[in-house]
Design an enzyme around this catalytic site. Structure first.
Site, short mmCIF file in Angstrom:
data_model
loop_
_atom_site.label_atom_id
_atom_site.label_comp_id
_atom_site.label_asym_id
_atom_site.label_seq_id
_atom_site.Cartn_x
_atom_site.Cartn_y
_atom_site.Cartn_z
N LYS A 151 0.17 3.69 10.68
CA LYS A 151 -0.62 2.74 9.90
C LYS A 151 -1.70 2.20 10.84
O LYS A 151 -1.39 1.52 11.82
CB LYS A 151 0.25 1.60 9.36
CG LYS A 151 -0.56 0.50 8.65
CD LYS A 151 0.29 -0.71 8.31
CE LYS A 151 -0.57 -1.83 7.73
NZ LYS A 151 0.22 -3.06 7.48
N TYR A 170 2.64 1.41 13.97
CA TYR A 170 1.80 0.39 13.33
C TYR A 170 0.84 -0.11 14.40
O TYR A 170 1.23 -0.84 15.30
CB TYR A 170 2.69 -0.72 12.78
CG TYR A 170 1.97 -1.90 12.14
CD1 TYR A 170 0.64 -1.83 11.75
CD2 TYR A 170 2.65 -3.10 11.93
CE1 TYR A 170 0.01 -2.90 11.17
CE2 TYR A 170 2.02 -4.18 11.34
CZ TYR A 170 0.70 -4.08 10.96
OH TYR A 170 0.07 -5.16 10.39
#
Length: 314
Positions: free
Chosen positions: A171, A142
């Site tokens: 992400k 992330y």
């Protein structure tokens, strides 16, 4: 955990849930379950919790683990479940990821360690440690430099993807669209890439992105899911129509610090009992509420219906 062995099935609109709290600040598991049920009914392709929108920095590891168990139970393998299990501390990251694995998640979303500003080699070792610790669990990085003050370089992503079979994706929450392209160029289409920037969700699909983990799905899950469906089915005009139609709701979420505006909307619509946010955040100010209300009006056709999902006691 039925998607754990096939992480490439974690596609489309993955809703990054807000963590509901009671008016006195405790985690509200009833409201959380209600949100999951609403997301499923609205067509979200997957669910997450514990990302930036979920206020993880204001919660204990035990509280985060309990929310993961609540969501896992409510999702019940109907869609993929990819919660955030990262922290600024390695021991907490490993502890929470272990708890989440045992709860039956499909993949773990691990934020880059914030505040310390580690080097790229340190970041590589961080993710390598997690990947080695959980060899049978898909690991997703992330990257959110606006909140962590560190950027996971495309070259580091490619190195991790090459070295660890269970490092499956990232992400990307950066407004640097060139960064998206470089990651995909270095890793190829096999790497799963989700956008965490609301207005880059649709553009990323044109580069070969997997989907998006967008805060907009907290208030407009049906429209977010339909935008993905329209794109994948070749209805590009409809996908663009939704993209632009969601602009007011995207702006709404950031009138004041996310997730306070979105929580206020969810409370007003009866989907959670309280819009409480934990310090250092505060609930929206009066000028903020006025602006949020106006943006709700502008984007009302894309707000998902809440009928039948008013949480008990609201």
């Amino acid at each position: 955990m039925r998607f754990r062995s096939t992480p490439n099935a974690i596609t489309g609109s993955i809703a990054p849930l807000m963590t509901p709290f009671t008016a006195t600040g405790e985690v509200d598991h009833d409201s959380l379950t209600n949100l999951v049920n609403w997301q499923l009914a609205s067509g979200s392709h997957g669910v997450s919790i514990g990302g930036s929108t979920g206020e993880p920095g204001a919660m204990t590891v035990a509280e985060r683990a309990e929310t993961i168990r609540t969501v896992a139970k409510a999702v019940d393998d109907k869609v993929p479940f990819m919660p955030g299990t990262g922290s600024a501390k390695l021991d907490e990251t490993l502890e929470l990821t272990s708890e989440a694995r045992d709860a039956g998640i499909d993949a773990a979303l691990i934020i880059t360690p914030y505040y310390a500003r580690p080097t790229q080699e340190a970041l590589y070792q961080w993710y390598a440690t997690v990947a080695k610790e959980f060899p049978d669990l898909p690991i997703v990085a992330y990257n959110v430099p606006s909140r962590t003050s560190v950027d996971l370089a495309p070259e580091t992503v490619a190195r991790l993807f090459r070295d660890f079979d269970n490092f499956v994706g990232i992400k990307e929450t950066t407004k640097d669209f060139e960064h998206f392209s470089r990651v995909l160029h270095l890793c190829g289409k096999e790497l799963l890439v989700w956008s965490g920037i609301e207005l880059l969700c649709l553009p990323l699909l044109s580069l070969g992105g997997t989907g998006f983990v967008s805060a907009t799905a907290n208030i407009a899950p049906a429209a977010s899911a339909e935008m993905y469906r329209a794109w994948t089915e070749g209805d590009f005009d409809r996908a663009r129509e939704i993209h632009y139609g969601l602009h007011p709701l995207v702006d709404l979420l950031f009138v004041e610090t996310n997730p306070a505006p979105g929580k206020w909307v969810l409370e007003q619509r009866g989907l959670i009992k309280s819009g409480f946010v934990r310090p250092p955040l505060i609930t929206p100010t009066e000028p903020g509420i006025a602006r949020i209300t106006e943006l709700m009006r502008q984007g009302e056709q894309y707000l998902s219906p809440a009928d039948g999902f008013t949480v008990e006691g609201k």
